[in-house]
Design an enzyme around this catalytic site. Structure first.
Site: not given
Ligand code: NAD
Length: 497
Positions: A188, A298, A399, A241-242, A264
């Site tokens: 996804k 990240c 962040e 993600g977050s 992550e």
């Molecule tokens: P996000 O958590 O909003 O989204 C990440 C993914 O999760 C997307 O595909 C989104 O559609 C999905 N998602 C959102 N809500 C969801 C839910 N309720 N259930 C399941 N899936 C859901 O994050 P973002 O805004 O896309 O990315 C930025 C964040 O990701 C930042 O906080 C960043 O630090 C982090 N990040 C971490 C790493 C790492 O390796 N540690 C790498 C890249 C980004």
């Protein structure tokens, strides 16, 4: 480094607005579309399909069927290696085409898209093609007439949920190890950057990955993402993600089948600069540590923690470099920083900048959206540096995920390490000192999953990456990642019957 074409001479090709399920491109059940925008111009790109729970269910069923009765899990690792290598080769061959689409979609420069995302994604698949042929079990020294050993088995159906900042590379951090050990996957991608993931799925089929082994379901987080996280037939979710979404995933697992998770998440990574640092190297490392990929990284080194003896010289040079950074059209080969991924992301960055000003941080450069010339139409941010930041300020804790550097002045090393550890995050850290033995000692004091000594942001497929504290758990990359996608089975055999 391979020579790149001028992207302005290339014509982008976008996949159709469909989903990849069971080896077939299909329309979403409810016919939903994602509106995709070029953040550098504000113009619409072709729509992608938006999966909902019904599509996710079909994708999980296809992945389950491919896992239980398809050829992939029972193939020898060497046979899987052949397919993954072909997959990696095809991805590498398409790096410019996919890099162009990603640059248009994400706002990152074309060079960063090709060399920092698509190229590394191909390398990751190549790495895992090989590593999985080295997986071994153990014979256990149990007492009695037994032959007792372990098998490493694939966990089953994996849900891979990834963000938008490195759409292909982060996808392959999950696909490489999971496919290599024989799992099947539902991927996804982020709703902001769905196109290259669909192209990736099609390349996998072309490479010979059997139907249903990789399914791709672009969609909204609270629809497709949540449906995957809550699906009772998904064995594991691997997420980047977050922290906010990570918490939702934990609830989803707890409420359903207790599926395994690896997380992550983000960071607030410190760059500690001591008085004996090689200042030239520290300036470069601290600068690109935050302004690389427009700060949407990240592990971005968003906090420079510098000893008072070097603070002024270091910060002055960082500010000068920030002022000179060329921000603009991501397709122009001379551009060094493109557009933020979306208006929403830019708004969030600007709100945090305002909080920094209100809480008394000293704005040294930038601090506003960049509206010069054609940039007025896009989501461009001025490279921003704050000085005299205090650890209690929001910009030192939260962040920002944008090109905003927070500089903090400390009087001694103990204070530097205390500040380095003074956030809820623990993803990465940089330490700059010429005393390398001492650097090793300091590395042990920093609460982070990755520590870079006299360098920053180095990555390799052989080197595990991941965080501690609210930066998550589990490791991507390296042989360690295989643990996330395999489970140990212990087999006992009575020898005297
Ligand atoms: P996000 O958590 O909003 O989204 C990440 C993914 O999760 C997307 O595909 C989104 O559609 C999905 N998602 C959102 N809500 C969801 C839910 N309720 N259930 C399941 N899936 C859901 O994050 P973002 O805004 O896309 O990315 C930025 C964040 O990701 C930042 O906080 C960043 O630090 C982090 N990040 C971490 C790493 C790492 O390796 N540690 C790498 C890249 C980004």
């Amino acid at each position: 480094m391979p020579k790149l074409s001028d992207p302005r001479s290339l014509t982008p090709s976008f996949p159709p607005p469909q989903l990849l399920i069971g080896g077939t491109l299909r329309d979403p059940v409810e016919g939903g579309r994602l509106q995709v925008v070029n953040p550098a111009t504000g113009e619409r790109l072709p729509d992608a399909a938006a999966a909902t729970a019904a599509d996710v269910d079909l994708a999980v069923k296809a992945a389950r069927a491919a896992f239980e009765s398809g050829p992939w899990p029972s193939m020898t690792p060497v046979a899987r290696r052949r397919v993954l290598r072909r997959f990696a080769d095809l991805l590498w061959q398409k790096r410019e085409a996919l890099g162009l689409v990603e640059s248009l979609n994400n706002g990152k420069t074309y060079k960063d898209a090709v060399l920092g995302d698509v190229g590394p994604a191909a390398a990751t698949l190549d790495y895992y093609a090989d590593v999985a042929t080295k997986l071994e079990g153990e014979v256990l020294p149990v007492p009695g007439p037994f032959h007792t050993y372990t098998l490493r088995e694939p966990v089953g159906v994996v849900g891979a949920i990834v963000p938008w900042n490195y759409p292909l590379s982060l996808a392959t951090w999950k696909l490489g190890p999971s496919l290599a050990v024989g799992c099947t996957v539902v991927l996804k991608p982020s709703e902001l950057t769905p196109h290259t993931a669909m192209a990736l799925g099609q390349l996998a089929l072309e490479a010979g990955l059997p139907d249903g082994v990789l399914n791709v379901v672009p969609g909204l987080g609270h629809q497709a993402g949540e449906a995957l996280a809550r699906h009772g037939d998904v064995d594991k979710v691997s997420f980047t993600g977050s922290p906010r979404t990570a918490r939702a995933l934990l609830h989803a697992s707890a409420d359903t089948n207790l599926k395994r998770l690896s997380l992550e998440l983000g960071g607030k990574s410190p760059q500690v600069v001591l008085p004996d640092a090689d200042l030239d190297a520290a300036v470069e490392g601290c600068f690109w540590g935050i302004f690389g990929n427009k700060g949407e990284v990240c592990n971005a080194g968003s906090r420079v923690i510098a000893h008072a003896q070097v603070y002024d010289a270091l910060v002055e040079r960082l500010v000068a470099k920030a002022r000179a950074l060329k921000v603009g059209d991501p397709l122009d080969p001379s551009t060094e920083m493109g557009a933020q991924v979306s208006e929403k992301q830019l708004t969030s960055i600007l709100a945090l900048v305002e909080s920094g000003k209100a809480q008394g941080a000293k704005l040294l450069t930038g601090g506003a959206r960049d509206t010069a010339g054609a940039k007025a139409k896009g989501a461009f941010m001025q490279p921003t540096v704050f000085g005299e930041v205090k650890s209690s300020m929001t910009i030192a804790q939260q962040e920002i995920f944008g090109p905003v550097l927070c500089c903090m002045r400390v009087q001694d090393e103990a204070e530097a390490i205390a500040l380095a550890n003074d956030t809820s995050y623990g993803l990465a850290a940089g330490l700059w000192t010429r005393d390398v033995a001492h650097a090793h000692a300091l590395a042990r004091k920093v609460k982070a999953g990755v520590v870079w000594l006299n360098c920053f942001g180095e990555f390799d497929d052989a080197a595990p990456f991941g965080g501690v504290k609210t930066s998550g758990w589990g490791r991507d990359l390296g042989p360690h990642a295989l643990e996330q996608y395999t489970q140990v089975k212990t087999v006992w055999t009575q020898l005297n019957r």
